[in-house]
Design an enzyme around this catalytic site. Structure first.
Site, short mmCIF file in Angstrom:
data_model
loop_
_atom_site.label_atom_id
_atom_site.label_comp_id
_atom_site.label_asym_id
_atom_site.label_seq_id
_atom_site.Cartn_x
_atom_site.Cartn_y
_atom_site.Cartn_z
N GLY A 29 0.85 -1.19 0.00
CA GLY A 29 0.00 0.00 0.00
C GLY A 29 0.88 1.23 0.00
O GLY A 29 2.08 1.13 0.19
N GLY A 31 0.98 5.46 1.31
CA GLY A 31 0.34 6.57 2.01
C GLY A 31 0.99 7.85 1.52
O GLY A 31 1.75 7.84 0.56
N PHE A 33 3.26 9.64 2.87
CA PHE A 33 4.70 9.87 3.13
C PHE A 33 5.56 8.70 2.73
O PHE A 33 6.74 8.68 2.98
CB PHE A 33 4.91 10.19 4.62
CG PHE A 33 4.14 11.40 5.03
CD1 PHE A 33 2.98 11.28 5.78
CD2 PHE A 33 4.52 12.65 4.59
CE1 PHE A 33 2.25 12.39 6.11
CE2 PHE A 33 3.78 13.77 4.91
CZ PHE A 33 2.64 13.65 5.67
N ARG A 35 5.62 4.22 1.27
CA ARG A 35 4.95 2.98 0.87
C ARG A 35 5.23 1.90 1.90
O ARG A 35 6.16 2.02 2.68
CB ARG A 35 5.54 2.51 -0.47
CG ARG A 35 5.19 3.41 -1.63
CD ARG A 35 6.06 3.06 -2.85
NE ARG A 35 5.65 3.87 -3.99
CZ ARG A 35 4.77 3.45 -4.89
NH1 ARG A 35 4.26 2.24 -4.80
NH2 ARG A 35 4.41 4.23 -5.90
N LYS A 55 12.64 10.92 3.86
CA LYS A 55 13.07 11.96 4.80
C LYS A 55 12.67 13.34 4.26
O LYS A 55 12.19 14.19 5.00
CB LYS A 55 14.59 11.91 5.00
CG LYS A 55 15.02 10.74 5.87
CD LYS A 55 16.52 10.78 6.13
CE LYS A 55 16.95 9.66 7.07
NZ LYS A 55 18.43 9.64 7.25
N GLU A 100 4.71 -5.15 12.16
CA GLU A 100 3.98 -6.43 12.13
C GLU A 100 3.20 -6.50 10.82
O GLU A 100 2.65 -5.47 10.37
CB GLU A 100 3.04 -6.46 13.33
CG GLU A 100 2.15 -7.67 13.42
CD GLU A 100 1.20 -7.58 14.63
OE1 GLU A 100 1.28 -6.60 15.41
OE2 GLU A 100 0.36 -8.49 14.75
N ALA A 102 0.02 -7.49 8.73
CA ALA A 102 -1.41 -7.82 8.89
C ALA A 102 -1.86 -8.42 7.56
O ALA A 102 -1.99 -7.72 6.56
CB ALA A 102 -2.19 -6.56 9.22
N ASP A 145 -6.89 9.33 16.16
CA ASP A 145 -7.14 9.25 14.72
C ASP A 145 -7.63 7.87 14.33
O ASP A 145 -7.21 7.30 13.33
CB ASP A 145 -5.84 9.59 13.97
CG ASP A 145 -6.15 9.84 12.49
OD1 ASP A 145 -5.22 9.75 11.66
OD2 ASP A 145 -7.33 10.07 12.18
N LYS A 147 -9.69 5.54 12.57
CA LYS A 147 -10.67 5.53 11.49
C LYS A 147 -10.45 4.25 10.70
O LYS A 147 -9.38 3.65 10.79
CB LYS A 147 -10.54 6.77 10.61
CG LYS A 147 -9.17 7.02 10.03
CD LYS A 147 -9.18 8.33 9.24
CE LYS A 147 -7.89 8.52 8.50
NZ LYS A 147 -6.95 9.38 9.19
N ASN A 150 -7.18 3.25 9.28
CA ASN A 150 -6.03 2.94 10.14
C ASN A 150 -6.20 1.62 10.88
O ASN A 150 -5.47 1.34 11.82
CB ASN A 150 -5.83 4.06 11.17
CG ASN A 150 -5.30 5.30 10.52
OD1 ASN A 150 -4.79 5.24 9.40
ND2 ASN A 150 -5.44 6.43 11.18
N ASP A 163 -0.75 3.03 12.47
CA ASP A 163 -0.57 4.46 12.21
C ASP A 163 -0.84 5.36 13.41
O ASP A 163 -1.91 5.96 13.54
CB ASP A 163 -1.50 4.90 11.07
CG ASP A 163 -1.14 6.31 10.61
OD1 ASP A 163 -2.01 7.01 10.09
OD2 ASP A 163 0.02 6.69 10.82
N THR A 180 -9.41 13.35 10.06
CA THR A 180 -10.41 13.80 9.08
C THR A 180 -11.62 14.27 9.89
O THR A 180 -11.73 13.99 11.07
CB THR A 180 -10.88 12.61 8.23
OG1 THR A 180 -11.32 11.59 9.13
CG2 THR A 180 -9.76 12.06 7.39
C1 LIG Z 1 2.23 3.31 3.80
C2 LIG Z 1 1.01 2.62 4.14
C3 LIG Z 1 0.28 3.27 5.27
C4 LIG Z 1 0.14 4.67 5.29
C5 LIG Z 1 -0.59 5.28 6.33
C6 LIG Z 1 -1.17 4.51 7.34
C7 LIG Z 1 -1.02 3.12 7.33
C8 LIG Z 1 -1.68 2.32 8.43
C9 LIG Z 1 -2.90 1.64 7.91
C10 LIG Z 1 -0.29 2.50 6.31
N1 LIG Z 1 -0.15 1.08 6.29
C11 LIG Z 1 0.70 0.46 7.16
O1 LIG Z 1 1.41 1.10 7.93
N2 LIG Z 1 0.70 -0.93 7.14
C12 LIG Z 1 1.35 -1.69 8.07
C13 LIG Z 1 1.09 -3.00 7.77
C14 LIG Z 1 0.29 -3.06 6.63
C15 LIG Z 1 0.06 -1.76 6.26
C16 LIG Z 1 0.03 -4.42 6.39
N3 LIG Z 1 -0.69 -5.06 5.45
C17 LIG Z 1 -1.24 -4.46 4.35
O2 LIG Z 1 -1.18 -3.26 4.07
C18 LIG Z 1 -2.02 -5.35 3.41
C19 LIG Z 1 -2.74 -4.74 2.39
C20 LIG Z 1 -3.50 -5.55 1.52
C21 LIG Z 1 -3.52 -6.95 1.66
N4 LIG Z 1 -4.25 -7.75 0.77
C22 LIG Z 1 -5.25 -7.05 -0.04
C23 LIG Z 1 -5.91 -7.98 -1.04
N5 LIG Z 1 -6.43 -9.19 -0.40
C24 LIG Z 1 -7.09 -10.03 -1.33
C25 LIG Z 1 -5.35 -9.91 0.30
C26 LIG Z 1 -4.66 -9.05 1.32
C27 LIG Z 1 -2.78 -7.52 2.69
C28 LIG Z 1 -2.02 -6.73 3.56
N6 LIG Z 1 0.66 -5.11 7.38
N7 LIG Z 1 1.29 -4.25 8.20
#
Ligand SMILES: CCc1cccc(CC)c1NC(=O)n1cc2c(c1)/C(=N\C(=O)c1ccc(N3CCN(C)CC3)cc1)N=N2
Length: 288
Positions: A29, A31, A33, A35, A55, A100, A102, A145, A147, A150, A163, A180
């Site tokens: 994914g 965000g 700031f 990936r 940075k 970790e 997820a 935050d 939501k 997150n 997050d 938001t």
């Molecule tokens: C840079 C990304 C970002 C920016 C801002 C906030 C946040 C927190 C949510 C994050 N993400 C973050 O920190 N994240 C920490 C993480 C994390 C994101 C994550 N898993 C996934 O993002 C993910 C996405 C889709 C996925 N599949 C989608 C399709 N399905 C069929 C199978 C499973 C399976 C896992 N595990 N630890």
């Protein structure tokens, strides 16, 4: 003395990670700031999520103090419903967070796909959030935050709060605007001093959104959303069918006077939660 060796000498047991310790997999994914990538730590074969933050972006938005706080907070939290930050490292351009993994990704995708959750799923997630927030509040951390974006799901469908960018160590009452609009409690909308109870309000917002698929004060414009929040202009659509107990819990959380909102402990003891939440706090029955 080179900073690397000084830090190494200061706490020798702390492992200094580097990119060479990992095999990078597919992007998970992105965000604002940076990936996040699937990654495997080479020696242990352990799967993690590696979040790469530029940075220059952090400097540009002057967020290094916020990022440092997020990392200090997330490293100090150990709870089954809080995504763990195992460690971090950096090179010239980027900061890397070892997080970790997820496996089932973002909860809001599940919400968008099915439109709304069942009462059992919603109650299980609200119970998990209440437990995680009770733990955070014990450690003087207000997330502020919470939501759907997150919230992540692990391989068993267990909810993980991620997050902590907007969270704060609550030493005094907070005044900073953040998050938001839909999830902002009245005292935050009014930019008044606020405390832990903002997270309780947000649980009410989330419970409504889990059950109806949209947040309760959604409106065309920000001004209208502000107005609806300040008035606590809460109404329950006739579809989908939602139980009276669920509406009772939501109505006891979306209360303007923060001191009158149901406490986290009372949420966990609420009849709707007792009846519907999965005690193993996971929704493995989810057909993802
Ligand atoms: C840079 C990304 C970002 C920016 C801002 C906030 C946040 C927190 C949510 C994050 N993400 C973050 O920190 N994240 C920490 C993480 C994390 C994101 C994550 N898993 C996934 O993002 C993910 C996405 C889709 C996925 N599949 C989608 C399709 N399905 C069929 C199978 C499973 C399976 C896992 N595990 N630890």
């Amino acid at each position: 003395m080179h900073s690397q060796t000084r830090r190494q000498n200061q706490n020798p047991q702390k492992k200094q990670w580097s990119l060479q310790d990992f095999e990078i997999g597919k992007p998970l994914g992105k965000g604002k700031f940076g990936r996040v990538y699937l990654a495997r730590e080479l020696k242990s074969k352990y799967i993690v999520a590696l979040k790469v933050i530029f940075k220059e972006q952090i400097e540009k938005y002057r967020l290094h103090h916020q990022l440092r706080r997020e990392m200090e907070i997330q490293t100090s939290l150990r709870h089954p419903n809080v995504l763990m930050l195992y460690g971090w490292f950096h090179d010239d351009e980027r900061i890397y967070l070892i997080l970790e993994y997820a496996h089932r990704g973002e909860l809001y995708r599940e919400l968008r796909k099915t439109g709304h959750l069942t009462e059992k799923q919603a109650a299980t997630y609200i119970a998990s959030l209440a437990q995680a927030l009770a733990y955070c509040h014990e450690k003087d951390v207000i997330h502020r935050d919470i939501k759907p974006e997150n919230l992540l799901l692990d391989h068993e469908g267990r909810l993980k709060i991620a997050d902590f960018g907007w969270s704060v160590q609550s030493t005094s009452k907070r005044h900073t605007m953040c998050g938001t609009l839909d999830y902002l409690a009245p005292e935050m909308v009014e930019n008044k001093a606020h405390d832990y109870a903002v997270d309780n309000w947000t649980l009410g917002i989330l419970c409504y959104e889990f059950l109806y698929g949209v947040p309760p004060f959604e409106a065309e414009s920000q001004t209208d959303t502000f107005r609806r929040i300040m008035k606590v202009d809460l109404s329950f659509p006739s579809t989908p069918q939602v139980s009276a107990e669920a509406k009772d819990l939501i109505s006891r959380l979306l209360v303007k006077d923060s001191s009158k909102r149901l406490s986290l402990q009372k949420i966990m003891e609420h009849p709707w939660i007792m009846k519907n939440a999965d005690p193993m706090d996971k929704c493995s029955k989810l057909d993802l």
